[in-house]
Design a protein around this motif. Structure first.
Motif, mmCIF file in Angstrom:
data_model
loop_
_atom_site.group_PDB
_atom_site.id
_atom_site.type_symbol
_atom_site.label_atom_id
_atom_site.label_comp_id
_atom_site.label_asym_id
_atom_site.label_seq_id
_atom_site.Cartn_x
_atom_site.Cartn_y
_atom_site.Cartn_z
ATOM 1 N N LEU A 207 50.319 23.914 114.605
ATOM 2 C CA LEU A 207 49.264 23.573 115.571
ATOM 3 C C LEU A 207 49.600 24.120 116.962
ATOM 4 N N HIS A 211 47.112 27.336 120.111
ATOM 5 C CA HIS A 211 46.150 26.574 120.932
ATOM 6 C C HIS A 211 45.951 25.125 120.525
ATOM 7 N N MET A 213 44.955 24.398 117.579
ATOM 8 C CA MET A 213 43.738 24.543 116.763
ATOM 9 C C MET A 213 44.012 24.142 115.315
ATOM 10 N N ASN A 214 43.060 23.461 114.719
ATOM 11 C CA ASN A 214 43.297 22.939 113.368
ATOM 12 C C ASN A 214 43.033 23.952 112.267
ATOM 13 N N LYS A 215 42.540 25.152 112.619
ATOM 14 C CA LYS A 215 42.226 26.141 111.586
ATOM 15 C C LYS A 215 42.581 27.532 112.087
ATOM 16 N N ARG A 220 38.699 30.904 109.249
ATOM 17 C CA ARG A 220 37.350 30.659 109.762
ATOM 18 C C ARG A 220 36.413 31.822 109.493
ATOM 19 N N TYR A 229 35.883 24.774 114.653
ATOM 20 C CA TYR A 229 37.289 24.379 114.764
ATOM 21 C C TYR A 229 37.423 23.274 115.787
ATOM 22 N N ASP A 230 38.518 22.553 115.737
ATOM 23 C CA ASP A 230 38.831 21.520 116.737
ATOM 24 C C ASP A 230 40.170 21.826 117.371
ATOM 25 N N ILE A 231 40.303 21.438 118.649
ATOM 26 C CA ILE A 231 41.594 21.527 119.336
ATOM 27 C C ILE A 231 42.186 20.115 119.321
ATOM 28 N N ASN A 232 43.343 19.980 118.702
ATOM 29 C CA ASN A 232 43.898 18.637 118.502
ATOM 30 C C ASN A 232 45.042 18.283 119.437
ATOM 31 N N LYS A 237 49.838 30.237 122.766
ATOM 32 C CA LYS A 237 49.364 31.444 122.058
ATOM 33 C C LYS A 237 50.616 32.202 121.609
#
Ligand code: PLP
Length: 387
Positions: A207, A211, A213-215, A220, A229-232, A237
């Motif tokens: 993760l 970023h 990011m979950n995916k 994608r 996508y979600d930012i968790n 980077k």
């Protein structure tokens, strides 16, 4: 004098690597994707770890490992002064105080006895560096860590292929970080890998490297993928590209052969230089190891010569031989000097080698003639400049 320059280091890139990179370039997918996934899986299998998380450098890998293992501002982590700055700078970037413990003058690795002396209520982690590829005494370090409930994060930037008591480095502590910079035993141009047996940690690292990011993008944008996508969490980077992994997949397959050649040349250096009283060579520890010979280090006893280490380097350069310095100790760099008190900088073994250390050419594409030439030049420099 030989006119061709013998560099200190040179990567060995073959047709397999080139074809795989071209395959990536032609595939339409050049950033993190299937080749990174394959490289991670191959690397995890190679070191015997459950997970391998690819990143764009060992520096990023250290940052993420420190962060994901919960090191917090105001806490302390104990490491060696004889390392590249990333080991320490990534602690500082998190507000964690690096605490330097002196090295063992025989192996040049952190001395576990010195680690114990530096533990305080704020200590949260130990960061051993397998200097030049020679493994630290992990059993002793892990015993100290267990006693004081500390995390162990191995800086294995030099240690691709290293074995400690019959096991590969990479699955023996909380997290292990490798580097694939071009001078390393295997390269992806720039790149790094974090290995761990901890499922939750691996998930967190994956993760954080992209970023939060979950995916991953290739999931994608691939066929049947959803663009959402979600930012968790707060992330970075630090992902590795498929172009880099294309190199890594083949470099890993060749690593054992590369390391065998490094070892062959290291044995010649040891035989030729081992009896010179003006030079100290790092010694093998009493436990079982496989040394990948990332670096061939000599410590020049300058007190026995009329010239300094830097003049020694110049004399080798005059004979078209390249060298490296690994390393000027952390606390002698101008920025870091300020961070430590005079007492904290009083590390006699590290300070002694910092002024005298030198790395000789060592890489698979050398030949026996190159190595014997380096040895002959060193002997001549010593003869001319002996006290
Ligand atoms: C001991 C050590 N740790 C960390 C690093 C950082 O590696 P990278 O260049 O992949 O960030 C290096 C690089 O030389 C190193 O020697």
């Amino acid at each position: 004098m030989k006119t061709t320059f013998l560099p200190f280091s040179r990567p060995s890139i073959g047709a397999d690597e080139i074809e795989e990179v071209v395959d990536s370039l032609k595939s339409g997918w050049i950033t993190t994707g299937p080749k990174v996934q394959q490289f991670e899986s191959d690397f995890a299998k190679f070191v015997g770890a459950k997970h391998a998380v690819a990143v764009n450098s060992a520096t990023s890998g250290l940052h993420l490992a420190y962060l994901a293992l919960g090191l917090k501002p105001g806490e302390e982590a104990i490491t060696t002064p004889l390392t590249f700055i990333s080991t320490v700078s990534m602690l500082c970037s998190l507000g964690v105080k690096p605490v330097l413990a002196d090295i063992d003058p025989n192996t040049l690795n952190i001395d576990p006895g010195e680690i114990e002396k530096k533990i305080t209520k704020k200590t949260r982690a130990i960061v051993p560096v397998h200097f030049a590829g020679l493994p630290c005494d992990l059993d002793r370090i892990k015993t100290i860590a267990r006693k004081h409930r500390l995390k162990v994060i191995e800086d294995a930037a030099h240690a691709a292929g290293t074995e400690y008591k019959g096991g590969k480095i990479g699955a023996l502590s909380d997290a292990t970080v490798f580097s694939f910079h071009p001078i390393k035993n295997m390269t992806t141009g720039e790149g790094g890998m974090i290995t761990t047996n901890d499922d939750k940690l691996a998930e967190k690292l994956a993760l954080l490297r992209f970023h939060g990011m979950n995916k991953l993008a290739w999931k994608r944008y691939g066929k049947g993928g959803s663009p959402h996508y979600d930012i968790n969490c707060l992330g970075y980077k630090y992902n590795m590209m498929d172009i880099q992994a294309a190199l890594g997949i083949h470099q890993l397959r060749k690593l054992s052969a590369f390391n065998a050649l490094r070892s062959k040349y290291a044995q010649i250096y040891r035989k030729e230089l081992g009896s010179l009283s003006q030079i100290h060579l790092p010694q093998d520890p009493p436990y079982g190891i496989v040394h990948p010979w990332h670096l061939f280090i000599i410590v020049i006893k300058t007190e026995t010569l009329k010239i300094s280490r830097d003049e020694f380097i110049q004399a080798l350069s005059d004979q078209n031989i390249g060298t490296g310095i690994h390393f000027k100790v952390v606390h002698q760099h101008p920025y870091y000097k300020e961070l430590f008190t005079a007492k904290e900088r009083n590390l006699p073994n590290a300070n002694y080698v910092s002024e005298r250390i030198l790395s000789l050419p060592l890489y698979p594409s050398l030949n026996i003639g190159d190595v014997t030439r380096v040895c002959a030049v060193i002997k001549e420099i010593i003869k001319t400049n002996a006290r």
